[in-house]
Design a protein around this motif. Structure first.
Motif, short mmCIF file in Angstrom:
data_model
loop_
_atom_site.label_atom_id
_atom_site.label_comp_id
_atom_site.label_asym_id
_atom_site.label_seq_id
_atom_site.Cartn_x
_atom_site.Cartn_y
_atom_site.Cartn_z
N ASP A 48 0.90 -1.11 -0.42
CA ASP A 48 0.03 -0.07 -0.18
C ASP A 48 0.88 1.47 0.26
O ASP A 48 2.11 1.02 0.96
N TYR A 49 0.47 2.26 -0.60
CA TYR A 49 1.43 3.53 -0.47
C TYR A 49 0.60 3.77 0.97
O TYR A 49 -0.15 3.98 1.27
N PRO A 50 1.20 4.07 1.65
CA PRO A 50 0.96 5.48 2.81
C PRO A 50 0.19 7.21 3.02
O PRO A 50 0.64 7.85 3.01
N VAL A 51 -0.98 6.77 2.28
CA VAL A 51 -1.99 7.84 2.01
C VAL A 51 -3.53 7.43 2.70
O VAL A 51 -3.19 6.08 2.68
N ASP A 52 -3.57 8.59 3.64
CA ASP A 52 -5.18 8.22 4.23
C ASP A 52 -5.69 9.42 3.45
O ASP A 52 -5.55 10.83 3.14
N THR A 53 -7.13 9.42 2.91
CA THR A 53 -8.19 10.03 2.21
C THR A 53 -10.02 9.73 2.80
O THR A 53 -9.72 9.07 3.21
N SER A 54 -10.02 11.03 2.94
CA SER A 54 -11.02 11.48 3.54
C SER A 54 -12.11 12.27 2.19
O SER A 54 -11.24 13.16 1.79
N TYR A 55 -13.77 12.76 2.50
CA TYR A 55 -14.32 13.50 1.63
C TYR A 55 -15.19 13.94 2.37
O TYR A 55 -16.38 12.88 3.22
#
Length: 230
Positions: free
Chosen positions: A105-112
Motif C-alpha cells: 500500500d501507499y502511505p496515504v489516507d483519504t477522506s471526503y
C-alpha cells in the motif's frame, strides 16, 4: 523514505527555539494512536466524511462522481489520491519523491466531505512516512469544473487533517529545541472555515503534554500563519 527523526532534526535546525526541554509525555506510538482516535471522532461528528485508509493506486478512480440516494445519503466514487499528489504542482518535490508503496500500500489516507460548497465532495489527503507512519503532508482538493484543484497545503513533520462538521481541522505535533524525537512538547490544533473562496482560521489551540517542574518558563509558539494562498 526518511523517517520522522530526520524530519524533526531538520525542523530543529531550521526553526530551533531557545529554552530548556520539558519532559514530554507520549511516544511516537501514542501520537499515532491519538491521531487514529482524533480522525475517528471527527468522522463520527462530521458531515459525510469517508476515511479510505491506505490507498491502492491501482484500485482508485481518478475522477469521482456523486449521487444522492432516496434516503439522502451522498455516495462518492473514490479518487486516486496518489495521482492527485503526484500531479499537483503545489506539492514539494521531496514529498513526491518519497511517496512510494510501503510494501503493498501507499502511505496515504483519504477522506471526503463537504467544506467548500463545491459541486463534488472535497477530498482531504494525508501523506505519511513509511518508516514511522507519521504525517508529513496534508492537502485539500476542491472540484473546479472537471478537475480537482489544491486549496490547502501543509507540509511539516507530524501534521494531519480531518473534516469536522464542515470545517477543516489540522493537527500537528510540536518539538522545541532538545526535545527527543519520540517526545514532542505539545500538540497544536487549528480549525479553518471556508469563506470568500479560501480557508480562514477560526480557532487555534495548543495543548502542552506536560508542564515545567523545575521553574523553567513555558515555551509557546505564536498561532500559525494563515494557509498558503492557492
Amino acid at each position: 523514505m526518511r523517517g520522522l527523526s530526520g524530519l524533526v532534526n531538520r525542523e530543529h535546525s531550521e526553526n530551533g527555539r531557545g529554552g530548556g526541554r520539558r519532559a514530554a509525555g507520549g511516544t511516537a506510538a501514542v501520537v499515532l494512536a491519538a491521531f487514529g482516535m482524533f480522525t475517528a471522532g471527527c468522522s463520527a461528528g462530521g458531515t459525510g466524511v469517508q476515511d479510505e485508509g491506505s490507498a491502492h493506486a491501482e484500485n482508485a478512480k481518478s475522477v469521482p462522481s456523486a449521487n444522492v440516494s432516496a434516503g439522502g445519503t451522498q455516495k462518492v466514487d473514490r479518487v486516486n489520491p496518489v495521482r492527485l499528489v503526484k500531479e499537483d504542482p503545489k506539492v514539494s518535490k521531496r514529498i513526491k519523491s518519497d511517496l512510494k508503496p510501503c510494501g503493498r500500500d501507499y502511505p496515504v489516507d483519504t477522506s471526503y466531505g463537504n467544506m467548500t460548497g463545491g459541486t463534488q465532495p472535497d477530498v482531504v489527503v494525508n501523506v505519511m512516512s513509511c518508516v514511522d507512519s507519521v504525517g508529513v503532508g496534508t492537502y485539500v482538493y476542491r472540484m473546479n469544473g472537471t478537475r480537482y484543484e489544491n486549496v490547502f497545503t501543509s507540509e511539516e513533520p507530524a501534521v494531519v487533517s480531518a473534516i469536522d462538521r464542515g470545517d477543516l481541522v489540522v493537527t500537528k505535533q510540536v518539538w522545541v529545541e532538545n526535545d527527543p524525537v519520540e517526545e514532542p512538547s505539545a500538540e497544536e490544533v487549528t480549525t479553518y472555515h471556508w469563506t470568500s473562496g479560501r480557508f480562514a482560521q477560526m480557532h487555534w489551540v495548543r495543548n502542552e503534554y506536560s508542564g515545567p517542574v523545575d521553574g523553567d518558563d513555558l515555551l509557546a509558539t505564536e498561532p500559525p500563519e494563515p494557509p498558503r494562498e492557492n
